[in-house]
Design a protein around this motif. Structure first.
Motif, short mmCIF file in Angstrom:
data_model
loop_
_atom_site.label_atom_id
_atom_site.label_comp_id
_atom_site.label_asym_id
_atom_site.label_seq_id
_atom_site.Cartn_x
_atom_site.Cartn_y
_atom_site.Cartn_z
N ARG A 117 0.83 -1.21 0.00
CA ARG A 117 0.00 0.00 0.00
C ARG A 117 0.86 1.26 0.00
O ARG A 117 1.86 1.35 0.69
N ASP A 159 -0.39 -9.58 -8.48
CA ASP A 159 -1.67 -9.01 -8.05
C ASP A 159 -2.25 -9.81 -6.88
O ASP A 159 -2.97 -10.78 -7.10
N SER A 160 -1.92 -9.40 -5.65
CA SER A 160 -2.42 -10.12 -4.47
C SER A 160 -2.72 -9.13 -3.35
O SER A 160 -1.83 -8.39 -2.93
N PHE A 161 -3.96 -9.12 -2.87
CA PHE A 161 -4.23 -8.23 -1.73
C PHE A 161 -3.66 -8.82 -0.45
O PHE A 161 -3.30 -8.09 0.47
N TYR A 164 -0.37 -7.43 -0.39
CA TYR A 164 -0.38 -5.96 -0.51
C TYR A 164 -0.63 -5.31 0.85
O TYR A 164 -0.13 -4.21 1.14
N VAL A 174 -7.82 -3.68 10.83
CA VAL A 174 -9.16 -4.17 10.47
C VAL A 174 -9.06 -5.40 9.57
O VAL A 174 -9.67 -6.44 9.84
N ASP A 175 -8.27 -5.26 8.51
CA ASP A 175 -8.21 -6.37 7.55
C ASP A 175 -7.51 -7.59 8.13
O ASP A 175 -7.82 -8.72 7.75
N ILE A 178 -10.19 -9.31 10.09
CA ILE A 178 -11.23 -9.90 9.24
C ILE A 178 -10.70 -11.07 8.41
O ILE A 178 -11.36 -12.10 8.28
N PRO B 115 -12.75 -8.89 -1.58
CA PRO B 115 -12.76 -7.93 -0.47
C PRO B 115 -12.21 -6.57 -0.87
O PRO B 115 -11.35 -6.47 -1.74
N GLY B 116 -12.73 -5.54 -0.22
CA GLY B 116 -12.17 -4.19 -0.35
C GLY B 116 -11.53 -3.81 0.98
O GLY B 116 -11.74 -4.48 2.00
N ARG B 117 -10.76 -2.75 0.96
CA ARG B 117 -10.05 -2.32 2.16
C ARG B 117 -11.01 -2.04 3.31
O ARG B 117 -12.06 -1.46 3.13
N GLY B 118 -10.65 -2.48 4.50
CA GLY B 118 -11.43 -2.16 5.69
C GLY B 118 -12.71 -2.96 5.82
O GLY B 118 -13.71 -2.45 6.33
N GLY B 119 -12.70 -4.22 5.38
CA GLY B 119 -13.87 -5.07 5.59
C GLY B 119 -14.98 -4.89 4.57
O GLY B 119 -16.08 -5.43 4.75
N PHE B 141 -18.10 -7.47 3.96
CA PHE B 141 -17.41 -8.69 3.56
C PHE B 141 -17.86 -9.87 4.43
O PHE B 141 -18.23 -10.94 3.92
N PHE B 161 -5.05 -7.33 -5.40
CA PHE B 161 -4.95 -5.96 -4.87
C PHE B 161 -5.54 -4.96 -5.85
O PHE B 161 -6.05 -3.92 -5.46
N TYR B 164 -8.96 -4.83 -4.77
CA TYR B 164 -9.07 -4.51 -3.33
C TYR B 164 -8.99 -3.00 -3.10
O TYR B 164 -9.61 -2.47 -2.17
N VAL B 165 -8.23 -2.33 -3.96
CA VAL B 165 -8.02 -0.88 -3.78
C VAL B 165 -9.22 -0.11 -4.28
O VAL B 165 -9.49 -0.07 -5.49
N ASP B 168 -11.51 6.15 -1.97
CA ASP B 168 -12.41 6.92 -1.14
C ASP B 168 -11.75 8.17 -0.59
O ASP B 168 -12.39 9.20 -0.46
N ASP B 172 -5.75 7.13 -0.74
CA ASP B 172 -5.98 6.08 -1.73
C ASP B 172 -5.49 6.49 -3.13
O ASP B 172 -5.29 5.64 -4.00
#
Lengths: 209, 209
Positions: A117, A159-161, A164, A174-175, A178, B115-119, B141, B161, B164-165, B168, B172
């Protein structure tokens, strides 16, 4: 040939940006738990881990090399002697899984880069360690792409979250809460952290454990 | 069967968390550029895009449905009639590529969640649209995983990723500037935004265009 997985690690007073919500002792335990998760993932993917620590440190069954050089210098000194494949993997990527690491070390390119990030580099895989030199200061992702280009090395961006997401700040937790299934997520929960929804966003709250 | 790609979109006064650094008109142009990037990626991956807009809006060659219902209600009303495959894709994921979307719609499970960032949930792929109902409020999520479980639908979590990004907040924008190759990254650069290294972190700075 089994890739060497070099994991730089700071045992003492790590993750200072979390000092508002964790004591120093908790941060040291948490960083060690994240390292355990990363070692587990790279080992499961078939790599041989080597921890590159800033101060003496012991991990069961894992080789540790201590260095007081800065990150890039320490890594580049080590890379110079490596004619085989090397994975450089940050220690604060606790969502790493066997599958995600396997995708990285299966890349066909000379260099595979896993972005983190905010323009960072969370992992670099080199078919030949000595072919490359790292530069982690500042916008390292773009720097590492440029270094590969200058050395005429083919490049793949992974490409992998899961790779990342690095854990530096409170909102990064948070992530981990989760999506995490390893020791660091369990430790975080044992500290009393849990995700909480506030004003449409998800944050973390810490209750007394 | 060609998957339908439903893209919820807010044309007027979007991305309010960016209002400190962009005027309303700029935010509307920027949101539209991100939508263009997302439509490009889903179309390249073989989906048929359908924009679900909160107010009347026109995109060349793309079907638009206008609704004043909240996000989950609007989506669930639409899903009820879909016996074929449906991809639900947020409009603020401008790093989406053909390859990343292809990985999502190639999932074998009944439900694939990105998934997106922050759940959050940035995309959901359903082999059968009518089998599912969304719930985007709060920690979506985990809710979407639970909904799949309750309905006995097999579930796959997609590790990307690029998907995922979501964009907002100001921080970002760094990754869009670094990894973006589409219209929204170009627009952002034309506005004068560029990545900048500050105190070991990378942020954005805006110069006069």
């Amino acid at each position: 040939m089994t890739p060497l997985a070099v994991i730089p690690f700071r045992p003492l007073n790590p993750k200072s940006r979390l000092s508002g919500i964790m004591t120093r002792e908790e941060r040291e335990l948490f960083a060690a738990a994240m390292l355990t998760d990363v070692i587990g993932a790279v080992t499961a993917a078939g790599c041989t881990p080597l921890v590159l620590a800033t101060t003496p440190y012991t991990v069961a069954s894992v080789r540790v090399r201590v260095t007081d050089a800065d990150l890039s210098t320490a890594l580049n000194t080590l890379l110079r002697d490596q004619d085989g494949p090397v994975l450089i993997m940050m220690a604060d990527i606790p969502l790493a899984t066997k599958e995600a690491i396997t995708a990285v070390i299966s890349a066909d390119a000379d260099v595979a880069i896993v972005p983190g990030r905010g323009g960072g580099t969370n992992a670099i895989y080199l078919q030949q360690g000595s072919s490359f030199a790292t530069d982690y200061y500042g916008q390292s992702f773009m720097k590492h792409c440029r270094i590969a280009e200058e050395r005429n090395l083919s490049l793949e961006v992974i490409d992998s979250f899961r790779l990342y997401v690095d854990i530096d700040e409170e909102e990064d937790l948070v992530d981990l809460l989760i999506h995490g299934t390893g020791e660091s997520a369990a430790l975080l929960r044992s500290f009393g952290f849990q995700p909480i929804s506030m004003k449409g966003r998800v944050s973390v709250i810490r209750s007394s454990p």
